[in-house]
Write an enzyme that holds these catalytic residues in place. Structure first.
Site, short mmCIF file in Angstrom:
data_model
loop_
_atom_site.label_atom_id
_atom_site.label_comp_id
_atom_site.label_asym_id
_atom_site.label_seq_id
_atom_site.Cartn_x
_atom_site.Cartn_y
_atom_site.Cartn_z
N LYS A 1 92.86 5.96 64.83
CA LYS A 1 91.89 6.28 65.87
C LYS A 1 90.70 7.00 65.25
O LYS A 1 90.88 7.96 64.48
CB LYS A 1 92.58 7.20 66.88
CG LYS A 1 92.20 7.02 68.30
CD LYS A 1 93.18 7.82 69.14
CE LYS A 1 92.72 8.00 70.54
NZ LYS A 1 93.57 8.97 71.25
C1 E4P Z 1 93.34 9.05 74.86
O1 E4P Z 1 93.67 8.44 73.88
C2 E4P Z 1 93.21 10.51 74.95
O2 E4P Z 1 94.19 11.09 74.13
C3 E4P Z 1 93.46 11.05 76.34
O3 E4P Z 1 93.66 10.03 77.28
C4 E4P Z 1 92.55 12.12 76.76
O4 E4P Z 1 92.92 12.55 78.05
P1 E4P Z 1 92.40 13.92 78.67
O5 E4P Z 1 90.96 13.77 79.02
O6 E4P Z 1 93.26 14.12 79.88
O7 E4P Z 1 92.61 14.97 77.61
#
Ligand code: E4P
Length: 220
Positions: A83
């Protein structure tokens, strides 16, 4: 739509994996830090629990370092998806890693033009963050709809992963919008089971059964 869990917590992953409906896992630096173990160790453990795409995020911000970090993360397990954030360096790292057949999830996407760049860079997954847009008074799901439409228009293979889903309605809307994947915290996945009529219906079925029979067929 594939269902991913957005957590690095092993207990949550084990509980959800038992239901047989988890297709993959997303993590981010905040989620890994919460568990307090080195990322290589935590991701390897996650890969033992869930057999599917497991996103592991780089923390470098310069392309060359992201690429180095990404290559190391990709070596942890064949299911690891690297990522990278949607920055200029992140897109550059995505282009290079993708050409090396490393699968890349481009994260922190908040507008459709960013998603177009990620697809052009060969991203395996794009992660639009729905909840964080809602948090600032925008309609987060519209972003998912627009990306799905743009990718369809041009036949991009990049999968749309609706991220930052905070409630069951976000999951339903993602599926209706045609997202390939929805990632959610354990709490949201657990909430997807709930409906009061299911509970009431089951209670009545069992009451009616009990009036006539003493035990379940399997117990005979
Ligand atoms: C996605 O890959 C992120 O880790 C995640 O969905 C972020 O979510 P949040 O905005 O609730 O922290």
């Amino acid at each position: 739509m594939k269902i991913f869990l957005d957590t690095a917590n092993l207990d949550e992953l084990r509980r959800a994996a038992e239901w047989g409906i988890v297709d993959g896992v997303t993590t981010n630096p905040s989620l890994i830090a919460k568990e307090g173990r080195p990322i290589e160790e935590q991701i390897a453990k996650i890969c033992e629990i869930v057999d599917g795409d497991i996103s592991a995020e780089v923390v470098a911000t310069v392309a060359e370092e992201m690429i180095r970090e990404g290559r190391l993360l990709a070596k942890i397990h064949r299911n690891v998806v690297v990522k990278v954030p949607l920055t200029r360096d992140g897109i550059r790292a995505c282009s290079i890693l993708s050409r090396e057949a490393v699968r890349v999830n481009v994260t922190l996407c908040f507008q459709p033009a960013q998603a177009l760049l990620a697809a052009k860079a060969g991203a395996y997954i794009i992660s639009p963050f729905v909840g964080r847009l809602d948090d600032i008074g925008l309609e987060g799901m519209e972003l998912v709809r627009q990306i799905v439409q743009i990718y369809r228009n041009y036949g991009f293979k990049t999968q749309v992963l609706a991220a930052s889903l905070r409630m069951p309605n976000h999951v339903i809307a993602s599926a209706l919008a045609g997202a390939d994947i929805g990632t959610m915290p354990f709490k949201v996945l657990d909430q997807l089971f709930n409906h009061p009529l299911t509970d009431r219906g089951l209670e009545q079925f069992l009451k009616d059964w009990g009036k006539v029979f003493q035990e379940a067929p399997a117990a005979r």
